[in-house]
Design a protein around this motif. Structure first.
Motif, PDB file in Angstrom:
ATOM      1  N   GLU A   4       7.279   2.628   5.316  1.00 36.27           N
ATOM      2  CA  GLU A   4       6.580   3.895   5.150  1.00 36.27           C
ATOM      3  C   GLU A   4       6.797   4.767   6.385  1.00 36.27           C
ATOM      4  O   GLU A   4       6.223   4.533   7.446  1.00 36.27           O
ATOM      5  CB  GLU A   4       5.082   3.631   4.930  1.00 36.27           C
ATOM      6  N   TYR A  35      -4.184   6.935  11.370  1.00 30.52           N
ATOM      7  CA  TYR A  35      -4.716   5.851  10.546  1.00 30.52           C
ATOM      8  C   TYR A  35      -5.455   4.790  11.368  1.00 30.52           C
ATOM      9  O   TYR A  35      -6.024   3.864  10.808  1.00 30.52           O
ATOM     10  CB  TYR A  35      -3.593   5.181   9.760  1.00 30.52           C
ATOM     11  N   ASN A 163       7.116  -1.862   2.468  1.00 33.86           N
ATOM     12  CA  ASN A 163       6.937  -0.680   1.618  1.00 33.86           C
ATOM     13  C   ASN A 163       5.488  -0.616   1.140  1.00 33.86           C
ATOM     14  O   ASN A 163       5.183  -0.751  -0.042  1.00 33.86           O
ATOM     15  CB  ASN A 163       7.910  -0.713   0.440  1.00 33.86           C
ATOM     16  N   LYS A 165       2.736   1.558   0.757  1.00 31.44           N
ATOM     17  CA  LYS A 165       2.104   2.403  -0.257  1.00 31.44           C
ATOM     18  C   LYS A 165       2.732   2.207  -1.633  1.00 31.44           C
ATOM     19  O   LYS A 165       2.036   2.244  -2.657  1.00 31.44           O
ATOM     20  CB  LYS A 165       2.141   3.863   0.176  1.00 31.44           C
ATOM     21  N   GLN A 166       4.014   1.997  -1.671  1.00 29.90           N
ATOM     22  CA  GLN A 166       4.691   1.700  -2.939  1.00 29.90           C
ATOM     23  C   GLN A 166       4.126   0.413  -3.537  1.00 29.90           C
ATOM     24  O   GLN A 166       3.896   0.317  -4.756  1.00 29.90           O
ATOM     25  CB  GLN A 166       6.190   1.570  -2.694  1.00 29.90           C
ATOM     26  N   ILE A 168       1.110  -0.967  -2.896  1.00 28.03           N
ATOM     27  CA  ILE A 168      -0.279  -0.763  -3.305  1.00 28.03           C
ATOM     28  C   ILE A 168      -0.335  -0.043  -4.647  1.00 28.03           C
ATOM     29  O   ILE A 168      -1.172  -0.363  -5.511  1.00 28.03           O
ATOM     30  CB  ILE A 168      -1.058   0.026  -2.231  1.00 28.03           C
ATOM     31  N   ASN A 169       0.550   0.903  -4.845  1.00 28.84           N
ATOM     32  CA  ASN A 169       0.594   1.628  -6.114  1.00 28.84           C
ATOM     33  C   ASN A 169       0.892   0.673  -7.270  1.00 28.84           C
ATOM     34  O   ASN A 169       0.287   0.777  -8.354  1.00 28.84           O
ATOM     35  CB  ASN A 169       1.649   2.726  -6.057  1.00 28.84           C
ATOM     36  N   ILE A 220      -6.338   4.214   3.755  1.00 24.90           N
ATOM     37  CA  ILE A 220      -5.169   3.984   2.906  1.00 24.90           C
ATOM     38  C   ILE A 220      -5.581   3.808   1.443  1.00 24.90           C
ATOM     39  O   ILE A 220      -5.011   4.420   0.534  1.00 24.90           O
ATOM     40  CB  ILE A 220      -4.364   2.768   3.397  1.00 24.90           C
ATOM     41  N   PHE A 221      -6.591   2.991   1.189  1.00 25.86           N
ATOM     42  CA  PHE A 221      -6.968   2.727  -0.199  1.00 25.86           C
ATOM     43  C   PHE A 221      -7.725   3.896  -0.835  1.00 25.86           C
ATOM     44  O   PHE A 221      -7.671   4.068  -2.066  1.00 25.86           O
ATOM     45  CB  PHE A 221      -7.749   1.416  -0.299  1.00 25.86           C
ATOM     46  N   GLU A 223      -6.776   6.852  -0.581  1.00 25.44           N
ATOM     47  CA  GLU A 223      -5.681   7.676  -1.102  1.00 25.44           C
ATOM     48  C   GLU A 223      -5.266   7.242  -2.507  1.00 25.44           C
ATOM     49  O   GLU A 223      -4.675   8.022  -3.253  1.00 25.44           O
ATOM     50  CB  GLU A 223      -4.487   7.616  -0.149  1.00 25.44           C
ATOM     51  N   PHE A 224      -5.591   6.004  -2.879  1.00 23.54           N
ATOM     52  CA  PHE A 224      -5.286   5.483  -4.214  1.00 23.54           C
ATOM     53  C   PHE A 224      -6.537   5.437  -5.094  1.00 23.54           C
ATOM     54  O   PHE A 224      -6.543   4.766  -6.133  1.00 23.54           O
ATOM     55  CB  PHE A 224      -4.671   4.085  -4.097  1.00 23.54           C
TER      56      PHE A 224
END
Length: 285
Positions: A4, A35, A163, A165-166, A168-169, A220-221, A223-224
């Protein structure tokens, strides 16, 4: 292998650490103020080779020496604590996915307690050991297809994922609405981390790409659209990490000092709530 890029912007030097387990290479651990997390730099292109060590016991059932025997004893206790945690959550169908399942002990415990289990583990050696316990694991998330799970767990796994964020998505896609994500990661703001500094074993560069704080996990979470609803301590981790840190710092495991520092870390965490490792219970929207 991607990483990232946004986490590598506006970094400040924090520590220089050595890979004591495999390569003896030196890495910078940098601070990302936005962050409030640390990142390992530079990141090797082929991280897989940095896991090839007999000392990397998280993928084995070894009990050859006092350290490994203690590790296995504590593991048995913590497995029951993990089971108690997931049993406390209200779910639709009692399905649990463990990512980074290792040799399958957590899923074996879940299966024996009437959970429908699924697991992901990239190491073929670990998958083979799990299979002997009648726990079938797949190599990657893509092998799961379009399944949905009530609970997804990552016990000391997220810090390894380049990777981030990818990944976590993808996890969010696999998690049911109102499902639970349980993540355990080291906490670089703990007393034992501050005491051992560059020798703190939980930096574990370059295998640990990210070094999280409570702020970073929540941010971070969020954001999702996932919310941290509870944070729990992993009190035994301060002793385990301190034992390894003593070895890295002094060339041998000083059990007495490790126990002292581990205990001191837990005592200080009663007030600061900054334990050596933390479990985050995260709710999906």
């Amino acid at each position: 292998m991607t990483k990232e890029k946004e986490f590598y912007k506006n970094l400040e030097p924090y520590l220089n650490c050595i890979d004591y387990t495999v390569s003896k290479e030196s890495y910078e651990v940098m601070h990302n103020e936005e962050y409030d997390m640390l990142v390992t730099s530079p990141l090797p292109v082929n991280l897989d080779k940095y896991y090839k060590s007999e000392e990397y016991i998280s993928h084995t059932d070894g009990s050859k020496n006092m350290f490994e025997k203690t590790y296995q004893l504590v593991k048995s206790y913590t497995l029951n604590k993990k089971l108690k945690l997931i049993n406390s959550l209200k779910t639709d169908s009692r399905t649990v996915l463990d990512i980074g399942a290792g040799t399958g002990d957590f899923l074996k415990t879940c299966k024996e307690n009437k959970w429908t289990t699924f697991g992901v583990e990239p190491s073929i050696d670990a998958r083979n050991i799990a299979k002997e316990k009648k726990i079938d694991l797949v190599e990657n998330l893509e092998s799961l297809g379009d399944k949905k799970f009530d609970i997804i767990t990552l016990w000391h796994v997220l810090e390894h994922i380049p990777n981030l964020k990818q990944y976590i998505n993808k996890i969010k896609e696999l998690l049911k609405p109102n499902g639970y994500l349980i993540i355990a990661v080291p906490n670089y703001k703990s007393f034992d981390a501050k005491y051992y500094k560059e020798f703190w074993a939980a930096y574990d560069v370059p295998r640990h790409v990210w070094h999280f704080s409570k702020t970073s996990i929540k941010k971070i979470f969020k954001e999702f659209k996932m919310e941290v609803i509870k944070i729990l301590p992993m009190k035994f981790d301060s002793y385990y990490v301190s034992l390894l840190s003593e070895k890295y710092k002094k060339g041998k495991m000083n059990y007495l000092n490790a126990i002292y520092i581990g205990m001191k870390s837990n005592i200080k965490a009663k007030k600061s709530l900054e334990h050596s490792s933390l479990i985050y219970l995260i709710k999906n929207d």
